[in-house]
Design a protein around this motif. Structure first.
Motif, mmCIF file in Angstrom:
data_model
loop_
_atom_site.group_PDB
_atom_site.id
_atom_site.type_symbol
_atom_site.label_atom_id
_atom_site.label_comp_id
_atom_site.label_asym_id
_atom_site.label_seq_id
_atom_site.Cartn_x
_atom_site.Cartn_y
_atom_site.Cartn_z
ATOM 1 N N LYS A 97 1.377 4.121 -3.106
ATOM 2 C CA LYS A 97 1.095 5.528 -2.845
ATOM 3 C C LYS A 97 2.276 6.411 -3.220
ATOM 4 O O LYS A 97 2.097 7.563 -3.672
ATOM 5 C CB LYS A 97 0.745 5.721 -1.365
ATOM 6 C CG LYS A 97 0.289 7.124 -1.015
ATOM 7 C CD LYS A 97 -0.164 7.205 0.436
ATOM 8 C CE LYS A 97 -0.689 8.591 0.782
ATOM 9 N NZ LYS A 97 -1.161 8.663 2.191
ATOM 10 N N THR A 145 0.826 -1.203 0.000
ATOM 11 C CA THR A 145 0.000 0.000 0.000
ATOM 12 C C THR A 145 0.863 1.257 0.000
ATOM 13 O O THR A 145 0.610 2.209 -0.752
ATOM 14 C CB THR A 145 -0.934 -0.002 1.222
ATOM 15 O OG1 THR A 145 -1.796 -1.150 1.154
ATOM 16 C CG2 THR A 145 -1.787 1.251 1.263
ATOM 17 N N ASP A 191 -4.577 4.010 -3.079
ATOM 18 C CA ASP A 191 -4.319 5.397 -3.423
ATOM 19 C C ASP A 191 -3.010 5.425 -4.201
ATOM 20 O O ASP A 191 -1.924 5.341 -3.617
ATOM 21 C CB ASP A 191 -4.219 6.238 -2.141
ATOM 22 C CG ASP A 191 -3.877 7.691 -2.405
ATOM 23 O OD1 ASP A 191 -3.902 8.104 -3.587
ATOM 24 O OD2 ASP A 191 -3.565 8.418 -1.442
ATOM 25 N N THR A 192 -3.091 5.512 -5.525
ATOM 26 C CA THR A 192 -1.887 5.437 -6.348
ATOM 27 C C THR A 192 -2.058 6.206 -7.642
ATOM 28 O O THR A 192 -3.168 6.325 -8.176
ATOM 29 C CB THR A 192 -1.521 3.972 -6.657
ATOM 30 O OG1 THR A 192 -0.272 3.939 -7.360
ATOM 31 C CG2 THR A 192 -2.597 3.290 -7.484
#
Length: 245
Positions: free
Chosen positions: A144, A140, A168-169
């Motif tokens: 990001k 994760t 979230d990327t």
């Protein structure tokens, strides 16, 4: 002729080892079997973590008051607020799981490290991230932090659909969720890793990671210098962490 090929040397940085006294600030459920805990303390203001592959020692008392140590990935750090977030995989049993389940605001703990950072360049043609629930925090964080447009394949093993998440990327991400180690290996085997230069990062259960490393080296002929495979845990073994590559 001048060499214009990009430099892709992994940078290793050592840090001063410090023991930091902290308390629980916030707790957030991030999945059926995942718990995010944010710690606070003035000692966290000079905390340094330069890579998603970093590990700190989380030190906490068990039910008998004995100190227990476990490795965790720093997922978020706010030096101005003096806060650091760790994400806990909740297993059926275990001292760290028991501590996380009963954690409340204000509970004390100690965070030590990281001893160093392995900074992996962001200019590879592609990346492969693979692992089980224990690797999900590092995956994760990596997603990001990667720059926009980078091609990434992720293969993640979870036992419960409630642990799937949206990342979230800014990367161009292709993610495959699998339910066991055999499926993880099959999913990696099915990937074409021959187009351009790529870096493989993986973490998880020892036997699966050992087989994955062999698959990458022997079947895929992936360069050893462009991978990092770690055994994060082993059934029946406490405080287990082993770098395989």
């Amino acid at each position: 002729m001048e060499n214009t090929s990009p430099s892709r040397e992994v940078q290793r940085v050592r840090h001063e080892l410090k023991l930091r006294e902290v308390t629980v600030a916030r707790i957030r459920q991030t999945g059926t079997n995942m718990l995010s805990i944010t710690f606070k303390g003035d000692a966290l203001r000079d905390f340094v973590s330069l890579s998603y592959d970093d590990h700190v020692k989380f030190v906490f008392p068990d039910g008998n008051g004995e100190s227990i140590r476990r490795d965790y990935t720093p997922t978020e750090h706010d030096p101005q607020r003096g806060e650091l977030t760790l994400e806990f995989a909740l297993h059926a049993e275990g001292a760290a799981t028991d501590w996380a389940r009963r954690a409340t605001e204000g509970m004390p703990a100690i965070i030590a490290g990281p001893r160093g950072s392995m900074i992996i360049p962001d200019n590879y043609d592609w990346y492969l991230l693979a692992g089980d629930l224990s690797a999900l925090p590092a995956i994760t964080r990596r997603l990001k932090e990667l720059p926009a447009g980078v091609r990434v394949s992720a293969v993640i093993e979870i036992a419960h659909l409630g642990d799937m998440r949206q990342f979230d990327t800014r990367a161009e991400l292709d993610v495959k969720w699998v339910s066991n180690g055999g499926e993880l290996l099959d999913a990696v085997r099915a990937l074409d890793l021959s187009r351009g230069d790529g870096f493989v990062w993986a973490g998880g259960e020892a036997a699966t990671m050992t087989r994955l490393r062999a698959l990458l080296l022997d079947e895929k002929q992936h360069p050893k210098g462009a991978m990092r495979v770690s055994a994060y845990w082993k059934p029946g073994a406490a405080d287990f962490h082993e770098k395989l590559d």
